[in-house]
Each structure stands twice: as C-alpha cells, then as structure tokens.
Design an enzyme around this catalytic site. Structure first.
Site, short mmCIF file in Angstrom:
data_model
loop_
_atom_site.label_atom_id
_atom_site.label_comp_id
_atom_site.label_asym_id
_atom_site.label_seq_id
_atom_site.Cartn_x
_atom_site.Cartn_y
_atom_site.Cartn_z
N CYS A 170 0.84 -1.20 0.00
CA CYS A 170 0.00 0.00 0.00
C CYS A 170 0.88 1.25 0.00
O CYS A 170 1.54 1.54 -0.98
CB CYS A 170 -0.95 -0.03 1.20
N HIS A 218 -3.40 -5.68 1.28
CA HIS A 218 -2.68 -5.85 2.55
C HIS A 218 -2.58 -7.32 2.98
O HIS A 218 -3.40 -7.76 3.80
CB HIS A 218 -3.38 -5.06 3.65
N GLU A 227 -0.65 -8.59 5.07
CA GLU A 227 -0.40 -8.69 6.52
C GLU A 227 -1.70 -8.68 7.32
O GLU A 227 -1.70 -9.04 8.49
CB GLU A 227 0.53 -7.55 6.98
#
Ligand SMILES: Nc1ncnc2c1ncn2[C@@H]1O[C@H](COP(=O)(O)OP(=O)(O)O)[C@@H](O)[C@H]1O
Ligand SMILES: [Mg+2]
Lengths: 749, 227, 77, 77
Positions: free
Chosen positions: B87, B196, B198
């Site tokens: 991002c 994302h 994560e």
C-alpha cells in the site's frame, strides 16, 4: 497594539465591554466583576465568555447530569468516573479501558469534511489525555431525508472526513449509526466515539500540581482558526435559511500531526515524564490552563508570547481562545524537562515551555511584559453559572401518543407482505450501509475481531489471552420524541443487547445527548426526562455512566430535532475467539428469544410505509434485558451459539434478512399457528434476539432460557437459498440482496 | 537462526505492527527500522508497511522517499535485497523509482476498504514463490490512492516480462490499469502490492490466511539464495 | 515577501476523476457549455530573499510533481 | 478553446497541513531559505464558446470552494 491589562482594568473600571456580543448575560457579566473585584480585562472577558458558554460549562445540563453520579450502580471496575476527560474502567489483566462519545454537529454542517474530521480528532485527544492508546473509533451520523438535496451536500463530505481523519491515524472504525429523518434536515448530527486501552498504572490525570513544574505546550502552532468556535459556533442556532447564524471560523484538521502527538504522548507516559496532561479542545488554551490549574488546586503562570503562533499579529484573547487542533498541555517537572523535550523532538512534535505551576492559587498570564489575566482558575473551570431551566411537557405529546399506528393499513395478502418486506429492507434506514463503512479502515492495528455490520464491534486487547472488548452505540429519535424517558432507556437497552449478542458482558456506558434549545421549556423537559430515564436504566442494568457529552441548540429555525440521546455500551469478553457472529451458519435451528407483542409506535414500518409517527414506543423491561443478556453471554461462553443477532428497528424481518445474507444461507421460518405474520415480522418489541443453535445442544440452551424465565420460540431451520415463511413468503436471497444493497449506491454515487 | 526481516516505520506508518506480526507468524524475526537512520541493521529483507507516511500530504509516498533509510534501501535493493512495499510502501517504491508507474486517486474518489479477490500471476518473485500462478486469494484492500497508472510502453513491458505479480479479480476496486494490484522490478526482488497481505494471516482478525504466503515466500527465497 | 507560484497538473493522458466529477455535476447546477474540467495543485512558495525561480524549479521537479504523471509550470507570483 | 483558471486557496488564517508538510520536508532535500509553502487547487475549466468568467465564478462558488475556509481567484487562462 495596546492591550487591556489588569492595571488598566483597575484604573478604568467604567470601560464599556461587549459582553453581550460575546454571549454573556448581564448577570453573568456582573458575576465576573464580583469574582475579580474589578471589571475583567478584555482578555479575561473573552476567557469567561468561552468557559461559561453552554458547550464548556454545561450550565443548563449540569443539574440533570448529576443523576448519572447519584444513581450510579456500585461497580468495582470504575477507575475514573465522570468529570474527567473520559471515564476509565478496569477490564482485568492489569488493563484499563477508556471511551467516550462526543458531538461535532454544527461544524460538520458548515464544513462537512473538516467539521467531521476535527470531531474525530477531538475525541481521540480526550482518550489520549487519559493515558490510553486509542484503539478504535465509531461514528453516529444522522441526516435529513436520504434524497434531500442538503443530505447530498453534507453526507459524502462528512463520511469522507470521518474516514480521512480516522484512517490516517490508524484507528479501525468498528461501527456506528446512519439514520435519515427530516427532523435533522438543517442540522445533521455527527457524533464520534473513541476507545483506548492502557496499563492500569498509566492512567493520567489533568491536574497541574507541584509549584515550579513546567507547563509545556505540545503539538501544532496556534493560529486564528476556530476562534470563538466553541461559544459562537458550537452553541449557535441556525437561522431559518438553514445557514449558520454567524459566519464561523472552522478548523482544518491535521491527522498526521495528531498521529505524531499520539506516539509522542504515549512514549512520555511510559517514561513517566508527565505529571499531568490535558488536551486542547473547545476553548483551547483557556480551557486547558484553567482546568489543569483548578484540578490541581494550584496556581499557574503563563508567558503568552512564548506560545508558538502561525500569525505573529495574534492578540492575547485570540491566542487563548484559539481552537487550533492537535495540541496538548503537559505538566513536567524541571528535572524531566530535557528528557520530555527529547521525546517530542524524536517524534517531530513541537514542544514549548510556556509557563510554570505556582502556589498562588491564581492563573496569571503575562504578555509582552504586561499582566493581561489574573483570575482564580476555578471561577472559569468549575464555578461557572448553573441554570435549572424551566421544563414543560410538549403540548402536542398527548395527541401524538394518542395517534396510534394500530389503524394504519397493513399488508393483507402474501404478495403485499412480500412487497412490504422488500421495500423495508431497501429503505434508507434499514438498507445495507456498506457504501459508508467501506470508506473506513476496519483492519488497521490487526485486532479487529468484529466490525460493522455486526451487532457490536469487538477488539482484541491481549493477543496471548484473547481478552477483548465489545462496543455498541444506539439511539432512536422517534422513540425519544414519543417518550423521552422510555426512548433513552430503549437506546441503552439496545446497545446493551448488542454487546451481549456478541458474547461480551456490558460493564459501562457513555452517551452524547443531542437536543434542541435548552431555553425552550419543552426541549428542556425532553432532556430532563431522557437523562432521568438513562440514569435509572443504568442503575437497573448495573452499568455506570462514565462520561459523555451534551449538544444543545440542534434545530432548524423554530423546529428542534427529534431528541436524540446516543448511548454507547462497553462490554468485556475474556476470549474474543468465542465471540458470537450475526451471520447464520449453513445448518441449525433458529430460535427467537423474548416476547413479541404488537408494538409499532415509532416503528420503522409505520414511518417508512406511512410517514406515521405516533403512539407509544415499545415497552421497556430491563429485567428481561438482563435475563436475555445472561443467556446470550452464557451461550457464547459454553459454545452453544452458532450465531446471534439482536432485534430492533425493522423487527424480526430485518434480522432474518441480515443474518441470512451475512451467512449466505437461506432459512425456512415456521411461526406459531396463532401468529399474525405481519406483527411477528415488523413489530419492534424490545428484549428480543434471534439465535442459531446446532440441533444437538438446542435443548440445553432452551433449558437455560426456561431457567432464566426467558420465553423462546423455535421458528425454523437453516439451509437453501431463499428466505421462506411457511404459507406466505418465499424470497430468493439474490432478490433480497439486490434490494438490500442497492439503495445507498444509487443515492450517493 | 531464523531470518531477520526489517519493517520500516516512517512518521505516519500505520500497519507496521501488523507487518511485524505477519513476519513473526511466517517464522522470521521482525526488526524495527527507523526512517531517520540510514542503516538497515543487516536485515535479510525489508517490508515497507502501509499507512499515511507524512500524512500522505502532497502525494502518497512523495515525502517519505527522502527519508535517510530510503537511500540505504535503494542501494540494498539494487544489490538484490528483497523488498516488499505494501500500500503506502508500494507508493513509496514508485516515488523512489524502484518500481515504474504511479498510484493515483481511486477512480470513484473514495477510500475503499473491502475484502478483495486477487489472482497471483507471477510466482517467480522473492515474495510470491509460495503461490502457484493462477492462485486466487482473498486479502483486504484499503486505500484512497491505489489506482495504478503507467504509460503504454511500461505496461507492455510489465506484461511482457511477467512482472505483474497480482491482479484484481471479481471487481477492480480503484480503476487500476490492467487490473494491476502488484508489480515487481526486473530482478524480482522488489515487489509492490496495493492490498494488505499482513491483514490476512489469521482468521480471527482477517478475511483469510491467504496473505501469509508472501511472508513465507521470502523465507523460501532467502533459503534458496543462501544454499 | 518573495513568492513563486508552481502549478502542477496531471498530464493530459492521465485520467482526472476529480475534474470529471466536477464536470458531471455542472448540468445539475444549470451550468452548460463546459467541455472539460481539470484539477491540479496551486503551490505558493515564499522565499526569505529574492523570489528564486531556480530553486522553485528544483523543488517542483524533485518534490511537488511526479514526472510520471504530472507536468508543472513555475512563475514569479 | 476557451479556458478559465480558478485558483482555490485556504484562507490565510486557516492551517494548511499540506503546505506545512512540504515546507518541513525541504531541508531534507537540502533546500534552505523557504519561509512558507501554501498548497491549494488549480482548476482549469474549458468552455465551448467564449471563456465565461461569470459562470466560472459560479462554479467556483458552488462546487470548488467553501467560502468558510477558502478563497478563490478567477482569470481567463
Ligand atoms: N451526557 C453526559 N453524560 C455523562 N457525562 C457527561 C455528559 N456530558 C458531558 N459529560 C462529562 O462532562 C465533562 C466535560 O465534558 P466535555 O466538555 O465534553 O469534556 P471535554 O472538554 O474533555 O471533551 C466530561 O467528563 C464529560 O464526560
Ligand atoms: Mg477533553
């Protein structure tokens, strides 16, 4: 420039001062003279005018709000109660949680994006001030009719502003409210809630103690923005034209600076470098210096020319009233000062010593060698005027309560029932809110276990143990209009039910009371009744009010908004892994808990289908709410529940549609033989929830309901890809989804 | 001892803790790197996390690019250090010219957070070896300026060299050209990804565990180059 | 006070959704005859000494504009 | 092609976080001597007929700027 000084004030007592223009009453002005034993300096006058404004002094609400303290149920969890920036509760494992909801209604009407953004910024600083790391936000939004032109003007900007600020701070948005009603047409409500967590021993207080300690201003430079925002803007009624009565100066938010301020403050707390701290919100430095000095019972001396300014030409009263955002006031011992400044520098936060704590008991402010302020701080912070304003039951209330919805035409054939269901789930108040919630980051910080559209947001506090919290807020202006005492309790009951539905145990309450003008006895009556209802309700449910906020003067021209108490309930859950979701599983039995009576007064159906507001809101039974909560929490703890969803606006129909669509599974509903399908689907009786249980432990669960004296009805089974009601309805999920999801995109894209 | 993976914190970084959590879950040791230090502390790979560095004022990543840590990172990346920009990290990599093109305002002008379906198109990079080409995964996307643009020549080159690492499927959330969600540099050690991963390493807090593969991939890659 | 103005615009070939949104909204305000709207940045830089076009050029080149997607003009303000 | 340019800036007394962030970044680019940076919008409106300053004024007033926090200028471009 020559400035009015304490010396001049004594020399020239006759100077005519513009107290009325500053919003002070003649007797209030006289009182200032009595406190000081002389006329105030122009700077002092400005300070009194902002601190004694409704927004800062709570002069009209104080006498009522004290019920929250007087009737507060005993709680061994309460660490800091009302009166601080936000209340703090013990959630175990050495952790403390603080939360609060606050309004930013008028600024958001005038400058939707920045008004909403700075609303988030302000409530986040309240939480930070307590010593906590902010961990989530929620937003409660109310607008005029969904298709009204002004709604199209303000809604996109307000939503973007809430998201823009919260997303940039890295705070997950875990829920909120979106309500459309013409009573908010010229006066949208923008409330924002923030919750934070800290180790118990890190709680900070806002008292300036210890003569010789240094007063440090942290964060943004002080500018001319938001001057008089609190007293003039935040308490100004809008004129009939819908425009603001005064051209206000609105603040622009800088979330990046606030993010640095958060990291800086938390590092200061952990290193134990601050002896006291206070955010700068309404009334800026005036509020922060007087509140900290008053709370510390000390004195304070400030050198105003040390305050870093954006514009050198600012005068003392402007510096003191400025509402420039992203600032905090810290009290630091001389020994800790170098270390504290180093932390600020590490985070790129400006930190300036502007004065010191004294033992004089006076707040003395010098500017360019002259003393411009010399006052007892408590006279501004705590000893402002208090009004017990006249109250009067609205003249139209009897008529309103008498016009019962029982006579309204109802769907009489299966086809009409089907059409009603599809129109209801597509209505702006009941439809899918993704268009709004997609603009908020729900994942950041990696601890979000449940977020919108679930009944409550659930956040993990401790990765090892799974300890977490749940939060929900609710408010129903139509119910409160019909009966403010019951309406406030229904808001509390719904938030309480939402929290319990996730499996969390409700422990504390915050609230934001959005009302019309306190100078109107009928509005003041609504306020008094709502506060009384909420205080009694919190006592009955054993959940103390820990803090909140009051927003008066919410009206367009002569018409006040529907009285709108927004109630937030905080719950604790020992292991977030066992939270109960709202989406139906692919198989199981559906139980309806609680009793369904014909209660359509103030209902979504009456409003949406007939534009009808009348009768009585649903009956409140807080003992029933407690029993329901215990069953839902126990069922979650012992793994008996596959899903749970509380019933509120829109009734059973809405809950079945939401839980089916969320679980991507159909349901075959069979109501009791004698049941009237329309009443069962759309009545809004309180104290109810729908749960899904696996067939095996169903008996164990219903046994618990019986033991808790909680009526239950088995209403069907899960499976297939349509929602059917035996003998009358069969609607494919796709058709429901299209109706449910289509409304907001079509209105606002 | 397990590999050490650096996670850079810029002023305004937000998903740095989450990236560190994902690194740990994948079996590596996260190492916190500070924007102000031109020192990578000898880490084996670096993640530039999501967030709003410097508020994302002016242009996302435009100011972060000048942080001391970036000078060190640009050199190290040139020497093959695996770098993943997520991002805001992807935006910083483009602003630093470690990756071509740019990320612009979402076409619908809104910040958008949703669970996004992605197709992994290249598993030859340091960060995608654990996937098969064509794998479709679910990972959160959350950005206001995620619309990838580049001139036709650059796009043709990315396509031709198989450097489009991941594409949006079942709906493009921001108007990215060629549905691009992530790209790699020529060497394949530097990857930028708008969504994302994560936030998709644990069913409890994310929509899936599909994102873990990016972090396990780099461990595989490091093991391979070590051998 | 020595001011230099830098205007930064998206390159013509880059889509400008913000400009398009404004253009689309115009008819509903009863405004016709607009064929296009483009929205960029207007940056005012104050120097303590002389207005320094060269340094402004540098700032624009390295920071204010991304050459991949934007063009800019520099002028004394 | 008839172009009108509208420049929208935050009022001087209003905080400009963008400009402030840029100003703070300049030293790290080795650029000194800048006392302030303000960033606003630069809007180019194309009319099919004559450049219409009046309509541009309307557009700015109703769509491009909020008079509460912003000022704007209109000129033929
Ligand atoms: N409706 C309410 N219920 C309970 N406490 C309230 C309410 N309104 C205001 N308070 C309390 O009064 C104090 C002052 O309120 P406020 O001015 O909003 O604080 P701040 O300036 O820190 O935001 C706070 O402790 C707040 O929690
Ligand atoms: Mg406060």
């Amino acid at each position: 420039m020559t400035v009015d000084t304490v010396e001049l004030a004594a020399k020239d007592p006759e100077l005519v001062q513009p107290f009325a223009a500053l919003g002070l009453e003649p007797d209030e002005y006289a009182r200032i003279g009595a406190v000081l034993g002389r006329r105030p300096t122009q700077t002092e006058l400005a300070m009194y005018s902002v601190m004694w404004s409704e927004h800062c002094s709570y002069k009209s609400s104080k006498v009522h709000l004290k019920q929250f303290r007087d009737k507060a149920p005993a709680s061994d969890r309460l660490l800091v109660g009302m009166g601080e920036n936000a209340g703090v509760v013990d959630v175990g494992a050495g952790l403390a949680v603080t939360f609060k909801v606050e309004s930013h209604n008028h600024p958001s009407f005038v400058e939707p994006y920045q008004g909403a953004a700075t609303g988030v910024g302000g409530i986040v600083r309240d939480i930070l001030t307590m010593g906590a790391r902010p961990i989530a936000v929620m937003d409660q939004l109310r607008f005029g009719d969904a298709d009204a032109p002004d709604t199209a003007r303000v809604l996109p900007g307000i939503v973007a502003g809430i998201g823009g600020y919260g997303n940039c701070l890295g705070l997950p948005n875990i829920g909120g409210e979106l309500v459309f009603d013409p009573s908010y047409a010229g006066n949208p409500l923008v409330n924002a809630l923030c919750v934070g967590v800290m180790p118990r021993e890190r709680i900070q207080l806002s008292a300036a103690r210890g003569p010789g300690n240094v007063v440090v201003l942290l964060g943004a430079k002080t500018g001319r923005d938001g001057i008089g925002g609190v007293s003039v803007l935040a308490s100004a009624t809008f004129d009939a034209g819908g425009g603001p009565a005064h051209r206000p100066s609105v603040q622009v938010g800088d979330p990046f600076t606030e993010k640095l301020l958060i990291e800086c403050c938390i590092e200061l707390y952990d290193a134990q470098l601050v002896a006291g701290i206070q955010d700068l919100g309404g009334a800026g430095l005036t509020c922060a210096t007087t509140e900290t000095a008053s709370a510390g019972g000390s004195g304070m001396h400030v050198d105003l020319e040390r305050v870093p300014l954006r514009e050198a030409s600012m005068e003392p009263h402007e510096i003191l009233a400025s509402e420039s955002q992203e600032r905090m006031l810290a009290i630091v011992t001389p020994a800790d000062l170098p270390a504290a400044l180093a932390v600020a520098q590490k985070w790129g936060v400006d930190a300036t010593a502007i004065g010191e704590v004294t033992d004089t008991g006076r707040l003395v402010i010098d500017w360019r060698g002259e003393t411009v302020v010399d006052v007892p701080p408590a006279s501004l912070a705590d000893e402002g005027p208090v009004y017990d304003r006249p109250v009067q039951r609205p003249a139209d209330l009897d008529l309103l309560q008498a016009t019962d919805p029982s006579t309204l035409p109802r769907p009489s054939t299966p086809d009409e029932l089907r059409a009603t269901l599809l129109r209801m789930v597509a209505s702006p108040n009941l439809c899918d809110k993704t268009w709004v919630t997609e603009q908020y980051d729900r994942y950041v910080q990696g601890n979000t276990v449940l977020a919108q559209p679930e009944d409550a947001g659930v956040i993990r506090l401790d990765e090892a143990s799974g300890l977490g919290i749940a939060l929900s807020t609710d408010g129903n202006g139509r119910y409160t209009r019909l009966d403010p005492y019951a309406g406030a309790q229904l808001a509390l009951a719904e938030a309480y039910r939402n929290v319990a539905a996730t499996g969390a145990t409700p422990i504390a309450v915050t609230n934001c009371l959005n009302f019309g003008s306190p100078e109107e006895p009928e509005v003041m009556w609504q306020f008094a009744e709502a506060v009384r209802g909420l205080a009694d309700g919190c006592q009955a449910l054993g959940t103390p009010v820990t803090g909140g906020n009051v927003s008066f003067y919410n009206s367009t021209g002569a018409t006040p908004i529907n009285p709108t108490p927004v109630v937030g309930v905080l719950g604790v859950i020992d292991d977030v892994a066992r939270r109960t979701p709202m989406g139906f599983p692919t198989a199981g039995t559906i139980l309806l808990l609680g009793e369904t009576h014909e209660e359509l007064g103030g209902s979504e159906w009456a409003w949406e289908e007939h534009g009808h507001l009348g009768g009585r809101p649903p009956a409140v039974d807080l003992r029933r709410e407690r029993a329901l909560a215990e069953v839902l929490i126990g069922g979650s703890r012992d793994g008996l529940l596959l899903a749970a969803h509380d019933l509120s606006d829109g009734g059973l129909a809405q809950v079945l549609v939401e839980s089916c669509l969320r679980g991507k599974v159909g349901a075959q509903i069979t109501l009791p033989a004698d049941a009237d399908p329309f009443r069962w689907l759309f009545s809004e009786s309180a104290g109810r929830a729908v749960v899904a249980v696996a067939d095996a432990p169903a008996a164990e669960f219903t046994g618990r309901c019986d033991a808790a004296d909680l009526p239950w009805t088995s209403i069907g089974t899960l499976g297939g890809d349509s929602l059917s009601l035996e003998g009358s309805l069969d609607v494919p999920l796709d058709e429901l989804r299209t109706a449910y999801e289509g409304t907001l995109p079509c209105l606002f894209d | 001892m397990s590999p050490r993976i650096g996670v850079v914190t810029f002023p305004g970084s937000l998903d740095d803790r989450d990236a560190a959590r994902a690194v740990r879950r994948a079996g590596a040791d996260p190492v916190a790197l500070w924007h102000g230090e031109a020192d990578l502390l000898g880490v084996d790979a670096v993640v530039l996390p999501g967030g709003f560095s410097y508020g994302d004022y002016l242009r996302c990543g435009a100011i972060a690019r000048f942080a001391p840590v970036m000078t060190a990172l640009v050199d190290a990346a040139g020497n093959g250090l695996p770098v993943l920009g997520i991002c805001n990290g992807f935006q910083i990599l483009c602003e630093s010219h470690l990756l071509p093109g740019a990320l612009t305002r979402n076409q619908h002008l809104h910040f958008r957070n949703r669970d996004q379906r992605l197709r992994i198109d290249a598993n030859t990079t340091a960060w995608t070896g654990a996937y098969e080409p064509g794998d479709v995964i679910t990972v959160p996307v959350k950005n206001g300026e995620g619309c990838y643009v580049a001139d036709p020549a650059t796009l043709a080159q990315l396509e031709g060299e198989g450097r489009i690492v991941a594409r949006y499927v079942e709906g493009n959330p921001n108007g990215s050209l060629h549905d691009i969600a992530g790209i790699a540099n020529e060497a394949g050690n530097v990857v930028g990804l708008m969504p994302h991963p994560e936030h998709a390493v644990d069913q409890l807090t994310g929509p899936s565990e599909d994102g873990l593969g990016l972090f396990t991939s780099v461990l595989k890659h490091l093991a391979r180059v070590a051998a | 006070m020595a001011r230099v103005v830098v205007d930064v615009m998206l390159k013509p070939e880059i889509l400008d959704p913000q400009g398009q949104a404004v253009a689309r909204a115009l008819p509903s305000l009863g405004i016709e005859g607009v064929t296009g709207v483009r929205i960029g940045k207007h940056v005012e830089i104050e120097f303590d000494g002389e207005p320094d076009l060269e340094r402004a050029q540098q700032i624009a080149d390295r920071l204010l504009a991304n050459p991949v997607i934007e063009d800019f003009t520099v002028r004394a303000g």
